[in-house]
Scaffold this active site. Sequence first.
Site, short mmCIF file in Angstrom:
data_model
loop_
_atom_site.label_atom_id
_atom_site.label_comp_id
_atom_site.label_asym_id
_atom_site.label_seq_id
_atom_site.Cartn_x
_atom_site.Cartn_y
_atom_site.Cartn_z
N LYS A 1 40.06 30.11 34.65
CA LYS A 1 40.25 31.31 33.83
C LYS A 1 41.70 31.75 33.79
O LYS A 1 42.23 32.10 32.73
CB LYS A 1 39.35 32.44 34.34
CG LYS A 1 39.35 33.69 33.48
CD LYS A 1 38.04 34.45 33.59
CE LYS A 1 37.89 35.16 34.91
NZ LYS A 1 38.52 36.50 34.90
N SER A 2 42.36 31.74 34.96
CA SER A 2 43.76 32.16 35.02
C SER A 2 44.64 31.28 34.13
O SER A 2 45.50 31.78 33.38
CB SER A 2 44.27 32.10 36.46
OG SER A 2 43.60 33.02 37.28
N ARG B 1 46.77 32.01 30.49
CA ARG B 1 48.20 31.71 30.43
C ARG B 1 48.53 30.66 29.37
O ARG B 1 49.61 30.69 28.77
CB ARG B 1 48.69 31.29 31.81
CG ARG B 1 48.80 32.47 32.79
CD ARG B 1 48.81 32.01 34.24
NE ARG B 1 49.06 33.10 35.18
CZ ARG B 1 48.14 33.97 35.58
NH1 ARG B 1 46.90 33.89 35.10
NH2 ARG B 1 48.45 34.92 36.45
N ARG C 1 40.08 50.45 35.18
CA ARG C 1 40.90 49.68 36.11
C ARG C 1 42.36 50.16 36.08
O ARG C 1 42.87 50.58 35.04
CB ARG C 1 40.79 48.20 35.80
CG ARG C 1 39.36 47.72 35.99
CD ARG C 1 39.17 46.27 35.62
NE ARG C 1 39.83 45.39 36.57
CZ ARG C 1 39.81 44.07 36.48
NH1 ARG C 1 39.16 43.49 35.47
NH2 ARG C 1 40.42 43.32 37.38
N GLN D 1 49.09 39.23 38.83
CA GLN D 1 49.08 39.90 37.53
C GLN D 1 50.35 40.71 37.32
O GLN D 1 50.94 40.68 36.24
CB GLN D 1 47.83 40.78 37.40
CG GLN D 1 46.55 39.97 37.28
CD GLN D 1 45.35 40.84 36.96
OE1 GLN D 1 45.47 42.05 36.71
NE2 GLN D 1 44.18 40.24 36.96
N ASP E 1 39.14 36.91 44.75
CA ASP E 1 38.04 36.78 43.79
C ASP E 1 36.82 36.12 44.41
O ASP E 1 35.72 36.22 43.86
CB ASP E 1 38.49 35.98 42.56
CG ASP E 1 39.38 36.79 41.64
OD1 ASP E 1 39.31 38.03 41.67
OD2 ASP E 1 40.16 36.18 40.89
N ARG F 1 34.28 46.35 44.41
CA ARG F 1 33.48 45.29 45.03
C ARG F 1 33.15 45.56 46.50
O ARG F 1 32.17 45.02 47.00
CB ARG F 1 34.18 43.94 44.86
CG ARG F 1 34.08 43.43 43.44
CD ARG F 1 34.69 42.05 43.25
NE ARG F 1 34.52 41.62 41.86
CZ ARG F 1 35.27 40.70 41.27
NH1 ARG F 1 36.24 40.09 41.95
NH2 ARG F 1 35.05 40.36 40.02
#
Length: 440
Positions: free
Chosen positions: A19-20, A24, A121, A168, A315, A346
């Site tokens: 996903k990262s 990108r 967030r 991030q 994660d 979480r």
Amino acid sequence: MILKNVKLKSGEITVPGDKSLSHRSVLFAALCKGKSKVTGFLEAEDPLNTMSAFTKLGLKVRKVKPGEYEFESPGKRGFISPNVDLDFGNAGTGIRLSAGLLCGLPGVNAVLTGDGSLKKRPMGRIIKPLTAMGASILGLGEKETAPLKVEGKKLKSFRYESPIASAQIKSCLMLAAIASETDLEYSENILSRDHTENMFRFLGNKIEQISPFHFKIEPPYVLNGGEFKVPGDISSAAFFLVLGVLAKEGNLLVRNIGLNPARIGILKALELMGAKIEIRNQRMECGEPVGDLKTYPSILNKTNIPKSLIPSIIDEIPILSVAGLFAKGGFEIRHAEELRAKESDRIHTMVSNFRALGIEVEEYPDGYAFDGTSPQSLEIWKFLASGKKISILSHMDHRITMSFLIFKTLSGFNLHIDETSWIETSFPGFEKLLESCLDE
């Protein structure tokens, strides 16, 4: 400790693209004038929302086949201000990194928004340093949250010492500097994920490494189109690694997984707990280490997770905690306050769901601990083993949902998870793949 209750079909599986890296690949394809290509792209809601946002800015996209896309970009000086808000859905990576990039594009104005979860967030962590660079960015929600209003402009050279290790924040500022053709010097206290640096180097750029956690970039930047190969996501593989090491029988071979040193904390943490996982066929692709992972049934024990590992497993902590339910002595995680700023809080979400299972959990500001063997929990587990149903709340969080689906599979308990659609944000086909691994 809960007894293991599942046998696997020994075989090979693949998981969706990282996903990262998928996020990108879109951002660098947008910055590179001309044509680029990506294979292995994660066709899940989060990266697809990032892709959709940039089509509204002028990026042309053509789907060749599943996971393979061709891009044609007007280059960073050719983007237009969109006439609609850019909706990133639940993609925290997408909105934060894109905000940085757009801040460095003079004349491009946009509002970046998302779903209800994303709007809760924290965005101040990027707004503060971007503003110090000279950017015009405002959080229109309460407490500097999304929607984000951005007015692109030329930014100034900037030196930033990040108070937290965050890929991030680092990537947001790098993309702002690259878009604006300005210098950036950046330092952090612990190494965070370096996917942005690797992709930047892959395009032919240099990074001055002042120390292991301190670097500098300066123009001119090389932004020619390229072909990006996205490997499988180790954060997605983690669910099947835990399934594999906790199965009573069977081996899984998870092929083509990204093994970036800043991402393999899950392997180190599981190995500290006693898991047997073999790395095979290691190689380099597009600046990223890649390999295959084979699992073996293992006996897990409680261990101390070092503070230095936390950024690289942030994660994976939900599924690692599920593994802790099957470990002798229980489980403890600390120094993980960043979990409270994820898709859900979480720490609170995992604690409340564990308590619903009858587990006595100690909650801390930065984590939680349990031994899993209290008289109350043993009675509840007998109750669950008899087929009685208990509800688990996902709190709109894909990783919570998948973690408890793995727990349900391993334990055989009759759990009802309130909503599983959140899985689509990162792992389409998860439940089908999980089912295919089981030896009925």
